[in-house]
Design a protein around this motif. Structure first.
Motif, PDB file in Angstrom:
ATOM      1  N   LEU A 165      18.060  10.466  63.715  1.00  0.00           N
ATOM      2  CA  LEU A 165      18.557   9.317  62.944  1.00  0.00           C
ATOM      3  C   LEU A 165      19.779   9.693  62.116  1.00  0.00           C
ATOM      4  N   LYS A 166      19.753  10.880  61.537  1.00  0.00           N
ATOM      5  CA  LYS A 166      20.910  11.330  60.748  1.00  0.00           C
ATOM      6  C   LYS A 166      22.133  11.480  61.644  1.00  0.00           C
ATOM      7  N   TRP A 167      21.939  12.032  62.827  1.00  0.00           N
ATOM      8  CA  TRP A 167      23.040  12.181  63.788  1.00  0.00           C
ATOM      9  C   TRP A 167      23.567  10.809  64.207  1.00  0.00           C
ATOM     10  N   ALA A 168      22.671   9.874  64.463  1.00  0.00           N
ATOM     11  CA  ALA A 168      23.084   8.525  64.860  1.00  0.00           C
ATOM     12  C   ALA A 168      23.912   7.864  63.762  1.00  0.00           C
ATOM     13  N   LEU A 169      23.488   8.055  62.516  1.00  0.00           N
ATOM     14  CA  LEU A 169      24.188   7.436  61.391  1.00  0.00           C
ATOM     15  C   LEU A 169      25.572   8.033  61.190  1.00  0.00           C
ATOM     16  N   GLU A 170      25.685   9.344  61.315  1.00  0.00           N
ATOM     17  CA  GLU A 170      26.951  10.014  60.997  1.00  0.00           C
ATOM     18  C   GLU A 170      27.904  10.094  62.175  1.00  0.00           C
ATOM     19  N   ARG A 171      27.402  10.153  63.405  1.00  0.00           N
ATOM     20  CA  ARG A 171      28.269  10.363  64.567  1.00  0.00           C
ATOM     21  C   ARG A 171      28.478   9.089  65.386  1.00  0.00           C
ATOM     22  N   CYS A 172      27.454   8.256  65.506  1.00  0.00           N
ATOM     23  CA  CYS A 172      27.513   7.145  66.456  1.00  0.00           C
ATOM     24  C   CYS A 172      27.721   5.781  65.801  1.00  0.00           C
ATOM     25  N   ARG A 173      26.972   5.516  64.760  1.00  0.00           N
ATOM     26  CA  ARG A 173      27.056   4.260  64.024  1.00  0.00           C
ATOM     27  C   ARG A 173      26.920   3.031  64.929  1.00  0.00           C
ATOM     28  N   PRO A 174      25.847   2.945  65.721  1.00  0.00           N
ATOM     29  CA  PRO A 174      25.611   1.738  66.516  1.00  0.00           C
ATOM     30  C   PRO A 174      25.096   0.615  65.621  1.00  0.00           C
ATOM     31  N   SER A 175      25.052  -0.582  66.137  1.00  0.00           N
ATOM     32  CA  SER A 175      24.519  -1.703  65.350  1.00  0.00           C
ATOM     33  C   SER A 175      23.017  -1.539  65.121  1.00  0.00           C
ATOM     34  N   TYR A 176      22.315  -0.987  66.145  1.00  0.00           N
ATOM     35  CA  TYR A 176      20.872  -0.809  66.051  1.00  0.00           C
ATOM     36  C   TYR A 176      20.471   0.513  66.691  1.00  0.00           C
ATOM     37  N   VAL A 177      19.338   1.056  66.234  1.00  0.00           N
ATOM     38  CA  VAL A 177      18.773   2.280  66.798  1.00  0.00           C
ATOM     39  C   VAL A 177      17.334   1.994  67.197  1.00  0.00           C
ATOM     40  N   LEU A 178      16.978   2.400  68.410  1.00  0.00           N
ATOM     41  CA  LEU A 178      15.589   2.352  68.869  1.00  0.00           C
ATOM     42  C   LEU A 178      15.084   3.766  69.022  1.00  0.00           C
TER      43      LEU A 178
END
Length: 343
Positions: free
Chosen positions: A167-180
């Motif tokens: 989740l931290k990687w998704a927030l800092e690197r990807c920034r999608p609208s939603y995460v599953l």
């Protein structure tokens, strides 16, 4: 008085063997143990495994919460994130689960055409001490570039760290609208879910959606023999707040940010989905219960695949059949209010 008999060669040999054994115990074995500890110390771990699960490592968390820095230290190449994605799917997996990952790549994670609602699937894996498994994961990552390796021992009790890292990687690197977040034995309806989130979902911010555990199943397990054991020191209350099953839950990007901020101040526990629920409560997020996340597989009718988003516990053959069913359901089933709403 008779003199003692000269020492035989057998006695000399036995004495030498005893002295060698004592030397090994005093000097060589401690050094070997030290080297083994040094090797395992390369990996950040809050809970070293089932045999040591009652003894959290002090360095596992910052004062009161998760220390994210060590999770990223020594990171190898990361998956590439396309900008402005609607959905990023984080799939928890184990180093030895190459076969389930390959099944997913050939079924619901396949993208054979340009997607009007861009999405991506990434596998989350930790460190493993056998060199052969680590080498295989590296080879797989180079070939498919869809694996995120974190700096923690890959054990069931470290699943919380795996998800926090993802989740931290998704927030800092990807920034999608939603995460599953889901698991590698689950089916994800990628034929419909990204479009649903982009066009049908009315909850654009503060979204935390999944299959709600009933209250009677939210009791904290205190028995040390259970893999879900949590001590009073790690979590004093006897009941978890409402939380979604770890087979699949969806978070909006702002919800991920708020949860990551809460994680810096909330002591981690080795029950991933319950910990997420604790963080969500701390962040002021309210779970949106949804039957679209099935904790068990069943004999679904064709039009059920127009409704379900995540299905747990599918074999390779069932993954293939479900992928075909969602494609057929798009044209065979009419849109109803059930299809366009969370419940």
């Amino acid at each position: 008085m008779a003199l003692g008999r000269p020492c035989s060669w057998k006695r000399v040999f036995c004495l030498s063997a005893v002295l060698s054994f004592l030397f090994c115990c005093l000097f060589l074995l401690p050094n070997a143990t030290h080297r083994e500890r040094q090797a395992s110390a390369r990996f950040f771990a809050a809970w070293q495994g089932p045999s040591q699960r009652t003894h959290p490592v002090a360095a596992a968390s910052a004062p009161g919460g998760v220390d994210f820095g060590p999770l990223f230290s020594g990171a190898r190449s990361e998956p590439h994130c396309e900008p402005q994605q609607v959905l990023l799917i984080l799939v928890t997996s184990a180093p030895g689960n190459a076969a389930p990952r390959q099944v997913i790549r050939k079924t619901w994670a396949t993208q054979d055409r340009r997607q009007p609602y861009p999405w991506q699937a990434v596998f989350l894996i930790g460190q493993t001490t056998p060199e052969g498994s680590a080498w295989q994961v590296q080879q797989e990552q180079r070939e498919f570039r869809d694996i995120l390796v974190g700096n923690y021992l890959d054990t069931y009790r470290n699943l919380t760290l795996k998800v926090m890292h993802g989740l931290k990687w998704a927030l800092e690197r990807c920034r999608p609208s939603y995460v599953l977040k889901t698991d590698d034995d689950c089916f994800v309806n990628t034929e419909w879910l990204p479009e649903f989130l982009a066009r049908r979902n009315a909850i654009k911010t503060g979204l935390y959606a999944g299959s709600l555990f009933p209250r009677e199943k939210r009791q904290v397990i205190r028995h040390p023999s259970s893999k879900w054991y949590v001590s009073n020191q790690d979590y004093p209350p006897n009941e978890y707040p409402p939380y979604a099953s770890g087979v699949g839950y969806i978070l909006s990007l702002d919800a991920v940010r708020r949860i990551m901020q809460a994680a810096e101040h909330v002591r981690p526990i080795p029950v991933e989905d319950a910990y997420l629920g604790i963080l969500a409560q701390r962040a002021g997020l309210r779970l949106q219960p949804s039957a679209r996340f099935a904790k068990q597989n069943a004999r679904w009718r064709l039009c059920n695949y127009r409704y379900l988003m995540v299905i747990h516990h599918l074999s390779a053959r069932e993954q293939e059949a479900a992928t075909q069913s969602v494609r057929e359901a798009r044209s065979a089933c009419r849109e109803t209010l059930e299809i366009t709403q969370w419940k």
